[in-house]
Design a protein around this motif. Sequence first.
Motif, PDB file in Angstrom:
ATOM      1  N   HIS A 293       0.984  -1.041  -0.203  1.00 37.03           N
ATOM      2  CA  HIS A 293      -0.093  -0.005  -0.053  1.00 37.03           C
ATOM      3  C   HIS A 293       0.923   1.100  -0.005  1.00 37.03           C
ATOM      4  CE1 HIS A 293      -3.367  -2.516   0.392  1.00 37.03           C
ATOM      5  NE2 HIS A 293      -3.437  -2.509   1.435  1.00 37.03           N
ATOM      6  N   LEU A 294       1.920   1.149   0.799  1.00 35.58           N
ATOM      7  CA  LEU A 294       2.787   2.281   0.773  1.00 35.58           C
ATOM      8  C   LEU A 294       3.416   2.750  -0.375  1.00 35.58           C
ATOM      9  CD1 LEU A 294       4.559   1.895   4.399  1.00 35.58           C
ATOM     10  CD2 LEU A 294       2.898   3.916   3.533  1.00 35.58           C
ATOM     11  N   ALA A 295       3.892   1.351  -1.190  1.00 39.15           N
ATOM     12  CA  ALA A 295       4.401   1.525  -2.413  1.00 39.15           C
ATOM     13  C   ALA A 295       3.538   2.183  -3.595  1.00 39.15           C
ATOM     14  CB  ALA A 295       5.065   0.350  -3.003  1.00 39.15           C
ATOM     15  N   ALA A 296       2.309   1.712  -3.540  1.00 43.79           N
ATOM     16  CA  ALA A 296       1.113   2.404  -4.309  1.00 43.79           C
ATOM     17  C   ALA A 296       1.100   3.505  -4.054  1.00 43.79           C
ATOM     18  CB  ALA A 296       0.022   1.608  -4.341  1.00 43.79           C
ATOM     19  N   ALA A 297       1.040   3.979  -2.746  1.00 43.40           N
ATOM     20  CA  ALA A 297       0.729   5.433  -2.391  1.00 43.40           C
ATOM     21  C   ALA A 297       2.073   6.356  -2.663  1.00 43.40           C
ATOM     22  CB  ALA A 297       0.550   5.584  -0.811  1.00 43.40           C
ATOM     23  N   ASN A 298       3.128   5.860  -2.749  1.00 39.49           N
ATOM     24  CA  ASN A 298       4.208   6.740  -3.115  1.00 39.49           C
ATOM     25  C   ASN A 298       4.279   6.735  -4.710  1.00 39.49           C
ATOM     26  OD1 ASN A 298       5.419   6.809  -0.237  1.00 39.49           O
ATOM     27  ND2 ASN A 298       6.548   4.895  -0.571  1.00 39.49           N
ATOM     28  N   GLN A 299       4.034   5.801  -5.090  1.00 41.91           N
ATOM     29  CA  GLN A 299       3.723   5.916  -6.606  1.00 41.91           C
ATOM     30  C   GLN A 299       2.959   6.912  -7.121  1.00 41.91           C
ATOM     31  OE1 GLN A 299       2.872   2.160  -8.583  1.00 41.91           O
ATOM     32  NE2 GLN A 299       3.266   3.038 -10.995  1.00 41.91           N
ATOM     33  N   ARG A 300       1.679   7.054  -6.388  1.00 34.60           N
ATOM     34  CA  ARG A 300       0.617   8.069  -6.744  1.00 34.60           C
ATOM     35  C   ARG A 300       1.200   9.288  -6.358  1.00 34.60           C
ATOM     36  NH1 ARG A 300      -2.954   3.836  -4.473  1.00 34.60           N
ATOM     37  NH2 ARG A 300      -2.889   5.104  -2.535  1.00 34.60           N
ATOM     38  N   LEU A 301       1.863   9.383  -5.110  1.00 33.10           N
ATOM     39  CA  LEU A 301       2.516  10.710  -4.521  1.00 33.10           C
ATOM     40  C   LEU A 301       3.463  11.202  -5.849  1.00 33.10           C
ATOM     41  CD1 LEU A 301       2.832  10.412  -0.768  1.00 33.10           C
ATOM     42  CD2 LEU A 301       1.246  11.722  -2.032  1.00 33.10           C
ATOM     43  N   ASP A 302       4.398  10.392  -6.404  1.00 30.41           N
ATOM     44  CA  ASP A 302       5.466  10.667  -7.411  1.00 30.41           C
ATOM     45  C   ASP A 302       4.654  11.183  -8.592  1.00 30.41           C
ATOM     46  OD1 ASP A 302       7.303  10.051  -5.592  1.00 30.41           O
ATOM     47  OD2 ASP A 302       7.623   8.101  -6.268  1.00 30.41           O
ATOM     48  N   GLN A 303       3.752  10.355  -8.921  1.00 31.26           N
ATOM     49  CA  GLN A 303       2.601  10.741 -10.354  1.00 31.26           C
ATOM     50  C   GLN A 303       2.066  12.259  -9.860  1.00 31.26           C
ATOM     51  OE1 GLN A 303      -0.348   8.254 -11.217  1.00 31.26           O
ATOM     52  NE2 GLN A 303      -0.875   9.256 -13.075  1.00 31.26           N
ATOM     53  N   LEU A 304       1.642  12.367  -8.883  1.00 30.81           N
ATOM     54  CA  LEU A 304       1.222  13.810  -8.444  1.00 30.81           C
ATOM     55  C   LEU A 304       2.344  14.855  -8.513  1.00 30.81           C
ATOM     56  CD1 LEU A 304      -1.072  15.372  -7.595  1.00 30.81           C
ATOM     57  CD2 LEU A 304      -0.848  14.741  -5.213  1.00 30.81           C
ATOM     58  N   ALA A 305       3.476  14.472  -7.647  1.00 27.05           N
ATOM     59  CA  ALA A 305       4.548  15.606  -7.795  1.00 27.05           C
ATOM     60  C   ALA A 305       4.764  15.808  -9.026  1.00 27.05           C
ATOM     61  CB  ALA A 305       5.641  15.009  -7.036  1.00 27.05           C
ATOM     62  N   ARG A 306       5.128  14.731 -10.108  1.00 26.27           N
ATOM     63  CA  ARG A 306       5.369  15.200 -11.530  1.00 26.27           C
ATOM     64  C   ARG A 306       4.342  15.995 -12.091  1.00 26.27           C
ATOM     65  NH1 ARG A 306       6.894   9.605 -11.174  1.00 26.27           N
ATOM     66  NH2 ARG A 306       5.062   8.897 -12.152  1.00 26.27           N
ATOM     67  N   GLN A 307       3.069  15.367 -12.005  1.00 29.14           N
ATOM     68  CA  GLN A 307       1.882  16.464 -12.476  1.00 29.14           C
ATOM     69  C   GLN A 307       2.103  17.818 -12.082  1.00 29.14           C
ATOM     70  OE1 GLN A 307      -1.804  14.308 -11.281  1.00 29.14           O
ATOM     71  NE2 GLN A 307      -1.386  12.774 -12.867  1.00 29.14           N
ATOM     72  N   LEU A 308       2.270  17.976 -10.540  1.00 29.99           N
ATOM     73  CA  LEU A 308       2.427  19.372 -10.274  1.00 29.99           C
ATOM     74  C   LEU A 308       3.712  20.243 -10.746  1.00 29.99           C
ATOM     75  CD1 LEU A 308       1.515  18.618  -6.442  1.00 29.99           C
ATOM     76  CD2 LEU A 308       0.228  19.950  -8.244  1.00 29.99           C
ATOM     77  N   ARG A 309       4.727  19.391 -10.891  1.00 30.27           N
ATOM     78  CA  ARG A 309       5.986  19.854 -11.490  1.00 30.27           C
ATOM     79  C   ARG A 309       5.726  20.561 -12.944  1.00 30.27           C
ATOM     80  NH1 ARG A 309       8.949  16.228  -8.621  1.00 30.27           N
ATOM     81  NH2 ARG A 309       9.115  14.914 -10.398  1.00 30.27           N
ATOM     82  N   ASP A 310       5.025  19.379 -13.777  1.00 33.57           N
ATOM     83  CA  ASP A 310       4.594  19.772 -15.165  1.00 33.57           C
ATOM     84  C   ASP A 310       3.688  20.916 -15.257  1.00 33.57           C
ATOM     85  OD1 ASP A 310       6.131  17.871 -15.768  1.00 33.57           O
ATOM     86  OD2 ASP A 310       4.598  16.403 -16.148  1.00 33.57           O
ATOM     87  N   ALA A 311       2.626  21.094 -14.381  1.00 33.72           N
ATOM     88  CA  ALA A 311       1.808  22.266 -14.048  1.00 33.72           C
ATOM     89  C   ALA A 311       2.568  23.502 -13.745  1.00 33.72           C
ATOM     90  CB  ALA A 311       0.472  21.923 -13.174  1.00 33.72           C
ATOM     91  N   ALA A 312       3.320  23.482 -12.956  1.00 27.98           N
ATOM     92  CA  ALA A 312       3.976  24.616 -12.464  1.00 27.98           C
ATOM     93  C   ALA A 312       5.318  25.067 -13.687  1.00 27.98           C
ATOM     94  CB  ALA A 312       5.027  24.314 -11.110  1.00 27.98           C
ATOM     95  N   ARG A 313       5.859  24.033 -14.169  1.00 29.30           N
ATOM     96  CA  ARG A 313       6.583  24.335 -15.417  1.00 29.30           C
ATOM     97  C   ARG A 313       5.551  25.151 -16.747  1.00 29.30           C
ATOM     98  NH1 ARG A 313      11.606  22.747 -17.626  1.00 29.30           N
ATOM     99  NH2 ARG A 313      11.921  21.452 -16.007  1.00 29.30           N
ATOM    100  N   GLY A 314       4.447  24.363 -16.778  1.00 31.68           N
ATOM    101  CA  GLY A 314       3.864  25.071 -17.684  1.00 31.68           C
ATOM    102  C   GLY A 314       3.325  26.327 -17.232  1.00 31.68           C
ATOM    103  N   ASN A 315       2.821  26.829 -16.148  1.00 32.11           N
ATOM    104  CA  ASN A 315       2.406  28.066 -15.778  1.00 32.11           C
ATOM    105  C   ASN A 315       3.669  29.107 -15.766  1.00 32.11           C
ATOM    106  OD1 ASN A 315      -0.145  27.235 -15.037  1.00 32.11           O
ATOM    107  ND2 ASN A 315       0.456  26.820 -12.914  1.00 32.11           N
ATOM    108  N   LEU A 316       4.834  28.558 -15.384  1.00 32.18           N
ATOM    109  CA  LEU A 316       6.119  29.300 -15.724  1.00 32.18           C
ATOM    110  C   LEU A 316       6.142  29.645 -17.233  1.00 32.18           C
ATOM    111  CD1 LEU A 316       8.368  30.510 -13.818  1.00 32.18           C
ATOM    112  CD2 LEU A 316       9.682  28.747 -14.563  1.00 32.18           C
TER     113      LEU A 316
END
Length: 539
Positions: A293-316
């Motif tokens: 469960h932690l690995a799946a949660a970490n994977q989801r968090l990593d995916q969310l972090a990538r999405q946030l970075r991509d969104a922040a990069r797009g905004n920038l």
Amino acid sequence: MRVNALSRFAGPLFALLYAAAWILLWPTEQPYWVLPFGLRFGALLLMRTRNWFWILGAEILASAFCEWRSGLPIGGAGFVLGDAPEPLMVAACLWLLRRAHLHASLNTPEDVARLLLSAMVTATVATAGNAAMMASLHPAAPVEMLGTTFGSDLLGNYLGVLLVVPVMILMFRERPTQSALAELLLDGLLVMLPSLAILVTLAEYSPQPQFARVLSLAPVLFFAFRHGWRGAGLAMLITSVGLNVTEDMIGRGAPTAAAHLFLAVAGTGTLMLGAATDALRRSSERVAQQNTHLAAANQRLDQLARQLRDAARGNLQAEEDLRKHMAAELHDELGQNLTAIQTHLKLAQQRLGNAGLDDIGQSINGILGHMRRALHKMLDSLRPSVLDEFGLLRALDEGPVRDMLTAAGIHYVTDLRGEPRLLDDETLTAIYRVVQESATNVVRHSGAKELKLRLRIGLRDSGPVAILDIRDDGTGLPATPRPIRTDGGGRGLQGMSDRITALGGIFRIHPEPIGLHLRVLLRSTSIGTHIGNFPIPGR
């Protein structure tokens, strides 16, 4: 209807089954080895109290039948004082123990200890009651004989519980899964049968048959480790029954008290070991599930972090594109209009002089010059044109940053190495913005005399990397953070940190006794679009 009928006849049905089991186990009773006591203890432990009447009645009738078949005299007073009190005392003890939250479970070492301790207490009470009844029926019996009988019955009753109750709990309360049962049967064929054959051979032909009792612990330990308390309980019962039957068949007589005492101690230990193994296995399974469960949660968090970075990069990127568009519009529209006004004013300068209005023309020229300088400053804040004209290294070393620091009387030292064309446009702009904002902070707030800039650009296994190091000898960080600027400039250290984080970089502030130390690490997502076929320094 069918459920009601079954529940109505459940008591008599249990009584018949219990009486049949009692009749089968009654002939096996030996000194120090009383399996019927374990059957009684397990039945009362597993059954509901409303069915106890049927169980106790079936036991009394089955005992009378067995004594009649064996030719023993059945007297009214002797039967009532000899056979009837023990089931009632066991029932009374178990009723009290069940009210104290005793339950039929062996899942943990605590459950095993609680159950075996309850068995010892019940066996002690029942044996003491039997001894008292014997003393009342035979007043002339020696005290030594009563003590020997007490010890023999106590050990036999405890062994009966130890051998029978785990198997009853396995069959009626905590049945294994089909896969676990298949593994248990397979190990029984591959391990238990050969081990039992070896033990029976040793018991029959060895000059010291007690070695077979000691070696019988080996398969029990194996089953305890592999199958938990279920394997330990079955292995103990099978080996004990096999050895007792063998010794009875070869006419060696009943085993000694020491042999049964060893079985009681070893059986208690292996049952505790099996329960501990089960608990450890369940704990390992829970840990594995939690890790999953932690690995799946970490994977989801990593995916969310990538999405946030991509969104922040797009905004920038959208912000930089908007800045570039606004700078181009201001340069084309307002800049051209200012140039046209200056041109018309220059053409009208002679006529203004003839009319005695030279001061008005000079004032208008001054206003236009101020507007042009303000426009140039605004354009530079929106999009540093020097970055496009000079490139990153020359812009940092010779551009407006140096002009601003020199005008403020601050010594500017640069150490710039690497190939900027390795970096994409967002990374180049971010580096320049961080240096520009740092220089602005130094001029406005730090009171520094020197600013040192160090930049390294190169290729690593992960791609193009830029390391930026900025130091000054000013006052450092203030005790309270300054408010965010609203004059169109940057947002200080927070703005720099947000910009670098949006690009997936690392921004670190190291306060020092004198001045401030900034370190920035940026990894470019792709090699710059203007890279050509040329030697790359530091490759």
